[in-house]
Scaffold this motif. Sequence first.
Motif, PDB file in Angstrom:
ATOM      1  N   THR A  87      51.350  38.742  32.795  1.00  0.00           N
ATOM      2  CA  THR A  87      51.019  37.350  33.112  1.00  0.00           C
ATOM      3  C   THR A  87      50.228  37.279  34.425  1.00  0.00           C
ATOM      4  O   THR A  87      49.274  36.505  34.539  1.00  0.00           O
ATOM      5  CB  THR A  87      52.317  36.507  33.186  1.00  0.00           C
ATOM      6  N   VAL A  88      50.608  38.105  35.397  1.00  0.00           N
ATOM      7  CA  VAL A  88      49.854  38.172  36.662  1.00  0.00           C
ATOM      8  C   VAL A  88      48.407  38.576  36.355  1.00  0.00           C
ATOM      9  O   VAL A  88      47.445  37.963  36.835  1.00  0.00           O
ATOM     10  CB  VAL A  88      50.506  39.179  37.651  1.00  0.00           C
ATOM     11  N   ARG A  89      48.273  39.580  35.524  1.00  0.00           N
ATOM     12  CA  ARG A  89      46.932  40.049  35.155  1.00  0.00           C
ATOM     13  C   ARG A  89      46.135  38.942  34.458  1.00  0.00           C
ATOM     14  O   ARG A  89      44.966  38.696  34.770  1.00  0.00           O
ATOM     15  CB  ARG A  89      47.089  41.234  34.210  1.00  0.00           C
ATOM     16  N   ARG A  90      46.792  38.272  33.503  1.00  0.00           N
ATOM     17  CA  ARG A  90      46.106  37.205  32.768  1.00  0.00           C
ATOM     18  C   ARG A  90      45.671  36.091  33.713  1.00  0.00           C
ATOM     19  O   ARG A  90      44.582  35.532  33.569  1.00  0.00           O
ATOM     20  CB  ARG A  90      47.022  36.623  31.685  1.00  0.00           C
ATOM     21  N   TYR A  91      46.533  35.770  34.688  1.00  0.00           N
ATOM     22  CA  TYR A  91      46.168  34.685  35.610  1.00  0.00           C
ATOM     23  C   TYR A  91      44.991  35.101  36.510  1.00  0.00           C
ATOM     24  O   TYR A  91      44.089  34.321  36.763  1.00  0.00           O
ATOM     25  CB  TYR A  91      47.367  34.252  36.463  1.00  0.00           C
ATOM     26  N   MET A  92      45.011  36.361  36.936  1.00  0.00           N
ATOM     27  CA  MET A  92      43.894  36.868  37.753  1.00  0.00           C
ATOM     28  C   MET A  92      42.587  36.766  36.948  1.00  0.00           C
ATOM     29  O   MET A  92      41.558  36.380  37.478  1.00  0.00           O
ATOM     30  CB  MET A  92      44.127  38.333  38.121  1.00  0.00           C
ATOM     31  N   GLU A  93      42.663  37.108  35.678  1.00  0.00           N
ATOM     32  CA  GLU A  93      41.453  37.046  34.837  1.00  0.00           C
ATOM     33  C   GLU A  93      41.024  35.593  34.629  1.00  0.00           C
ATOM     34  O   GLU A  93      39.837  35.289  34.638  1.00  0.00           O
ATOM     35  CB  GLU A  93      41.695  37.767  33.508  1.00  0.00           C
ATOM     36  N   TYR A  94      41.996  34.726  34.455  1.00  0.00           N
ATOM     37  CA  TYR A  94      41.724  33.285  34.311  1.00  0.00           C
ATOM     38  C   TYR A  94      40.967  32.782  35.551  1.00  0.00           C
ATOM     39  O   TYR A  94      40.067  31.965  35.451  1.00  0.00           O
ATOM     40  CB  TYR A  94      43.069  32.577  34.149  1.00  0.00           C
ATOM     41  N   LYS A  95      41.347  33.340  36.726  1.00  0.00           N
ATOM     42  CA  LYS A  95      40.678  32.933  37.969  1.00  0.00           C
ATOM     43  C   LYS A  95      39.317  33.604  38.139  1.00  0.00           C
ATOM     44  O   LYS A  95      38.655  33.405  39.152  1.00  0.00           O
ATOM     45  CB  LYS A  95      41.544  33.306  39.184  1.00  0.00           C
ATOM     46  N   GLY A  96      38.949  34.456  37.206  1.00  0.00           N
ATOM     47  CA  GLY A  96      37.615  35.050  37.249  1.00  0.00           C
ATOM     48  C   GLY A  96      37.558  36.464  37.800  1.00  0.00           C
ATOM     49  O   GLY A  96      36.486  37.045  37.935  1.00  0.00           O
ATOM     50  N   TYR A  97      38.714  37.055  38.141  1.00  0.00           N
ATOM     51  CA  TYR A  97      38.700  38.435  38.630  1.00  0.00           C
ATOM     52  C   TYR A  97      38.537  39.404  37.464  1.00  0.00           C
ATOM     53  O   TYR A  97      39.008  39.152  36.359  1.00  0.00           O
ATOM     54  CB  TYR A  97      40.019  38.790  39.322  1.00  0.00           C
ATOM     55  N   GLU A  98      37.899  40.516  37.784  1.00  0.00           N
ATOM     56  CA  GLU A  98      37.844  41.615  36.818  1.00  0.00           C
ATOM     57  C   GLU A  98      39.016  42.524  37.188  1.00  0.00           C
ATOM     58  O   GLU A  98      39.073  43.012  38.323  1.00  0.00           O
ATOM     59  CB  GLU A  98      36.516  42.338  37.017  1.00  0.00           C
TER      60      GLU A  98
END
Length: 468
Positions: free
Chosen positions: A48-59
Amino acid sequence: MKVYNTLSRQKEEFVPLEAGKVKMYVCGPTVYNLIHIGNARPMMVFDTVRRYMEYKGYEVNYVSNFTDVDDKIIKKAVEEGVSAQEISQRYIEECKKDMAAMNVRPATVHPLATQEISGMLEMISTLVDKGFAYAVEDGTVYFRTRKFKEYGKLSHKNLDDLQAGHRDIKVTGEDKEDSLDFVLWKPKKEGEPYWESPWCNGRPGWHIECSVMAKKYLGEEIDIHAGGEDLIFPHHENEIAQSEACNGKIFAKYWIHNGFLNIDNKKMSKSEGNFFTVREIAEKYNLQVLRFFMLSAHYRSPLNFSAELMEAAKNGLERILNAAQNLQHLQKNTAVDMMTQEEAEIFAGSEAFVEKFEKSMDDDFNTADAISAVFELVKYCNTNVTEESSRELLEKLYQRLESLCDVLGLILAKEEEILDEEIEKLIAERQAARKEKNFARADEIRDILSEKGIILEDTREGVKWKRA
Ligand code: AMP
Ligand code: ZN
């Protein structure tokens, strides 16, 4: 975005080493058994942390290992009379199936400890050369803990206190310089898997594996290192000592740890025997319910597993899924295409829930509050759409709900129901396959149908079917 860092024991602003990119390492399971739902907590939380980081635009480069050489694996292999590799391969495959069923995305890389031995030998050699490690008579190599001046910085332990705890437990046969020193490499025992090394034929200690795999796949400096809170000491403390002594750089900027999943307020663990496997839960529930249950609590809080809480999670999830289904149903049947001005305002009004969701997630991934923002959005949708709503509004609201649920790893779309005529067609194909003695295909068709909840019954009058 604020992240609680075990190093500083504070929430800190998240600033990646490289703009727009996140390098993240999560300690994975030791594979000698089916995973239990305690092991599933870090998987779901950090996914979920990873998904949220990706949602925020991080690779996000997300690395998570499998520890596939270990005393427990070897013990199981001996019990079954098979190789250690057979055991680890079997449970890696099973673990991957569980992860998929929990909608935990595969890591960018899932390294295996046994495939990374050369990197371990290299790091141990560097540590020996730098005076941070030494070999003893039987070929065991130890890390010289006191030489690493910052030892204890993650677990906030004091070396002298640690030493006091160790004082009387001198293990016979151990000839290490100091009781605080820990193993980097150890000699093989009869029948165990081993690798050649400059010190002895043997195998690596557990801690060196993660230092080496993180370095190989992410580099000497990473953004986030994560795992369950039981790993803070000694595992992560030792990883820091090895990596920082070897590379001369700060290993990880943020250390994130999940709290434990308990049962009857006692830690769920394999050694205590008080655990449920993910498979057992899957017999009773869709694993989305398990995921929803896990994310209903803050990841750092202890969480007690109970049938009541699972039922509550099931009901909560259903409320969201029903709203999503309603939006889809209305969308299919509406006669209006475009949004009216009034509807545009309704849509704009739903932005507030997205903001609340993001604010909660920005505050150290507070999924419990993020879920209540989703519930508010659900309620808002339910009260603001009717059969007269336009397709555009319904679609936009659905997408908004879907994008928030996706961060939590919850899937909204229900599986399409199989139509009667498709069922009849598959049954006819199964009969033909059986006639040709193609039993593999016949069984496959039975499985396809059973996955869709169709039960077949072979009777004298032919095949009958019903929906479960
Ligand atoms: P292990 O296979 O024991 O090395 O555990 C794999 C991961 O699961 C580690 O990050 C552990 O911290 C975590 N873990 C094990 N048991 C639990 C539990 N009861 N609750 C939460 N996390 C756990
Ligand atoms: Zn690790």
